[in-house]
Design a protein around this motif. Structure first.
Motif, PDB file in Angstrom:
ATOM      1  N   LEU A  99       8.113   5.786 -25.276  1.00 50.30           N
ATOM      2  CA  LEU A  99       9.581   5.361 -25.286  1.00 50.30           C
ATOM      3  C   LEU A  99       9.625   3.870 -25.808  1.00 50.30           C
ATOM      4  O   LEU A  99      10.538   4.628 -27.098  1.00 50.30           O
ATOM      5  N   PRO A 100       8.969   3.579 -25.631  1.00 52.33           N
ATOM      6  CA  PRO A 100       9.833   2.061 -25.364  1.00 52.33           C
ATOM      7  C   PRO A 100       8.869   1.818 -27.423  1.00 52.33           C
ATOM      8  O   PRO A 100       8.998   0.911 -27.407  1.00 52.33           O
ATOM      9  N   LEU A 101       7.571   2.317 -27.147  1.00 55.42           N
ATOM     10  CA  LEU A 101       6.786   1.619 -28.509  1.00 55.42           C
ATOM     11  C   LEU A 101       7.930   2.292 -29.902  1.00 55.42           C
ATOM     12  O   LEU A 101       7.793   1.880 -30.834  1.00 55.42           O
ATOM     13  N   GLN A 102       8.604   2.785 -29.670  1.00 55.23           N
ATOM     14  CA  GLN A 102       9.606   3.148 -30.875  1.00 55.23           C
ATOM     15  C   GLN A 102      11.237   2.460 -31.020  1.00 55.23           C
ATOM     16  O   GLN A 102      11.418   2.350 -31.674  1.00 55.23           O
ATOM     17  N   VAL A 103      12.124   2.979 -30.020  1.00 57.13           N
ATOM     18  CA  VAL A 103      12.679   2.333 -29.340  1.00 57.13           C
ATOM     19  C   VAL A 103      12.703   0.608 -28.998  1.00 57.13           C
ATOM     20  O   VAL A 103      12.332   0.194 -27.896  1.00 57.13           O
ATOM     21  N   ILE A 104      13.386   0.430 -29.572  1.00 56.23           N
ATOM     22  CA  ILE A 104      13.386  -1.345 -29.382  1.00 56.23           C
ATOM     23  C   ILE A 104      14.953  -2.330 -29.002  1.00 56.23           C
ATOM     24  O   ILE A 104      15.366  -2.105 -29.785  1.00 56.23           O
ATOM     25  N   GLU A 105      14.570  -2.520 -27.504  1.00 63.11           N
ATOM     26  CA  GLU A 105      15.336  -2.921 -27.085  1.00 63.11           C
ATOM     27  C   GLU A 105      17.047  -3.633 -27.678  1.00 63.11           C
ATOM     28  O   GLU A 105      16.459  -4.633 -28.506  1.00 63.11           O
ATOM     29  N   GLY A 106      17.899  -3.009 -28.429  1.00 68.30           N
ATOM     30  CA  GLY A 106      18.942  -3.762 -28.919  1.00 68.30           C
ATOM     31  C   GLY A 106      18.327  -3.785 -30.729  1.00 68.30           C
ATOM     32  O   GLY A 106      19.404  -4.756 -31.112  1.00 68.30           O
ATOM     33  N   ALA A 107      17.971  -3.462 -30.589  1.00 68.71           N
ATOM     34  CA  ALA A 107      17.499  -3.557 -32.601  1.00 68.71           C
ATOM     35  C   ALA A 107      17.587  -1.898 -33.243  1.00 68.71           C
ATOM     36  O   ALA A 107      18.316  -2.004 -34.298  1.00 68.71           O
ATOM     37  N   THR A 108      16.500  -0.907 -32.405  1.00 65.64           N
ATOM     38  CA  THR A 108      16.652  -0.168 -32.888  1.00 65.64           C
ATOM     39  C   THR A 108      17.229   1.236 -31.750  1.00 65.64           C
ATOM     40  O   THR A 108      17.472   2.104 -32.108  1.00 65.64           O
ATOM     41  N   GLY A 109      17.669   0.354 -30.612  1.00 65.58           N
ATOM     42  CA  GLY A 109      18.862   1.869 -30.234  1.00 65.58           C
ATOM     43  C   GLY A 109      18.759   1.151 -28.384  1.00 65.58           C
ATOM     44  O   GLY A 109      18.740  -0.228 -28.353  1.00 65.58           O
ATOM     45  N   TYR A 110      18.596   1.934 -27.567  1.00 69.56           N
ATOM     46  CA  TYR A 110      18.966   1.637 -25.996  1.00 69.56           C
ATOM     47  C   TYR A 110      17.496   1.834 -25.395  1.00 69.56           C
ATOM     48  O   TYR A 110      18.157   3.351 -25.489  1.00 69.56           O
ATOM     49  N   LEU A 111      16.975   1.573 -24.486  1.00 69.04           N
ATOM     50  CA  LEU A 111      16.839   1.880 -23.116  1.00 69.04           C
ATOM     51  C   LEU A 111      17.618   1.830 -22.575  1.00 69.04           C
ATOM     52  O   LEU A 111      17.466   1.221 -21.926  1.00 69.04           O
ATOM     53  N   VAL A 112      17.427   3.259 -21.146  1.00 73.41           N
ATOM     54  CA  VAL A 112      18.080   3.686 -20.096  1.00 73.41           C
ATOM     55  C   VAL A 112      16.939   4.315 -19.556  1.00 73.41           C
ATOM     56  O   VAL A 112      16.325   4.854 -19.580  1.00 73.41           O
ATOM     57  N   HIS A 113      18.226   4.481 -17.955  1.00 73.35           N
ATOM     58  CA  HIS A 113      17.222   4.424 -16.858  1.00 73.35           C
ATOM     59  C   HIS A 113      18.223   5.502 -15.841  1.00 73.35           C
ATOM     60  O   HIS A 113      17.401   5.560 -14.496  1.00 73.35           O
TER      61      HIS A 113
END
Length: 404
Positions: A330-344
């Motif tokens: 998922l982090p390959l696709q969701v660039i934090e703050g650019a294309t979305g956000y990563l959460v835990h």
């Protein structure tokens, strides 16, 4: 219009010419893909579109699907979970069943080809029936920390291949064979990703009784506990007092996933009292998934384990911001703050949902960046190119520079 002509309008004619140059020396050879289901899940979706591209490039490409009993798929689901690190065990009789079903399929299927691609653990033991050609094991899941007992059972099969392919370098294992990294990708012209008219979107939403009277928060995935649908519901409940919205959990189960019905029942129980939660156990309805993604304000993929998660690239292609678990591909696709956000956590997902609902202009900018990111990295044309490079590398394993 041919597939390649359509791709030329999206990725440019030079990129298509590269595919044609890579394919030219391989014409006259045969290619075979084998997996465990013809529909449901990312592998089947990829092969549905990848095989026609290979054929249009002039390559003799086939796709076969193994058959198995429910008991066999119970075993391979355990394999799937164990490769992703779950502590689990199998009895000797279950290992014997796995071998026996693969042997039965080896007798039933035509496995003769110059290049054979075996996808995931379900058909991995077919290598024991190899009669010729170069064989590659394509692992689509995160096998970076597999359960030792299951991996030690599968390892001799994997080491018998000429090469292995993983979606990320971190998923690979120490193996005495060639290894390659090829992330999966989407087809922008499929029913699930093509442009839709407003009328088509409205018709699909009406079919599944999803109103558009408030922002839609959407997760599309199989009903699998690693997709964390219960965590998505928990996040929605935290958002609801502050932002009026609807939650849609849409997906189905695959023929090789016996846990799906149990997870779906748990999700329905958790959602039962809220009319703004829509749990859609859908048949294969790609146009409806397309419409839901286009109608959504925000798309989630709150997985706790994930090989790649093609639904993220699908949503980004449609210019939707994505909130995803910080796991796997998922982090390959969701660039934090650019294309979305990563959460835990559900709390983290709820915080990001509230933020994006309050800032629609930011959500639109993220969506546009997401589409550009997918165009560069996650369209099927790029995956086809990577496979063609792989075939040349398997042909000449001793060469560090390959001239066509």
């Amino acid at each position: 219009m041919s597939l390649l002509s359509a791709y030329a309008e999206v990725i440019g004619p030079e990129a298509v010419h590269t595919l044609e140059r890579l394919a030219a020396p391989l014409r006259g050879r045969s290619f075979l893909h084998v997996n465990s289901t013809a529909a449901g899940g990312g592998v089947a979706e990829i092969l549905t579109q990848l095989v026609p591209i290979f054929r249009e490039l002039g390559l003799d490409c086939r796709w076969e699907v193994i058959a198995g009993t429910p008991e066999f798929f119970d075993v391979t689901k355990t394999f799937h979970n164990a490769l992703q690190g779950e502590a689990t065990g199998l009895a000797d009789a279950q290992y014997d069943l796995y071998r026996r079903v693969n042997e039965d399929n080896a007798r039933r299927l035509d496995l003769s080809a110059d290049y054979v691609f075996i996808h995931d653990p379900q058909p991995a033991a077919l290598i024991a029936s190899r009669k010729g050609g170069k064989w590659c094991w394509r692992c689509h899941i995160d096998a970076s920390h597999p359960h030792p007992a299951v991996w030690e059972f599968l390892r001799p099969y994997v080491e018998s291949y000429d090469a292995a392919v993983f979606s990320m370098a971190s998923y690979s294992q120490v193996l005495p064979i060639l290894q390659f990294r090829i992330p999966p990708a989407i087809d922008p012209f499929s029913q699930k990703n093509r442009d839709l008219s407003d009328r088509e979107i409205e018709r699909a939403l009406k079919k599944y009784a999803v109103p558009r009277d408030k922002p839609i928060i959407l997760q599309v995935s199989r009903f699998d506990r690693f997709k964390d649908p219960l965590g998505v519901i928990a996040a929605y409940r935290m958002v609801k007092p502050y932002a009026d919205c609807r939650l849609v959990l849409a997906g189905g189960t695959a023929a090789d996933d016996p846990e799906g019905a149990l997870v779906l029942a748990q999700v329905r129980e958790a959602a039962a009292e809220d009319p703004n939660i829509h749990v859609l156990a859908m048949p294969q309805d790609d146009l409806a998934i397309n419409a839901l993604q286009r109608a959504a304000a925000i798309v989630l993929q709150k997985s706790t384990r994930e090989g790649f998660g093609l639904t993220v690239s699908e949503a980004l292609w449609k210019k939707k911001p994505v909130i995803a678990g910080a796991v796997g591909g998922l982090p390959l696709q969701v660039i934090e703050g650019a294309t979305g956000y990563l959460v835990h956590s559900p709390e983290g997902a709820a915080f990001r949902i509230r933020s994006l609902l309050k800032r629609p202009a930011l959500a639109r900018r993220m969506g546009q960046r997401g589409r550009d990111h997918v165009r560069l990295h996650f369209l099927l044309s790029r995956q086809a190119r990577d496979y063609l490079f792989l075939l040349h590398a398997m042909d000449r394993p001793e060469e560090t520079i390959i001239r066509l």
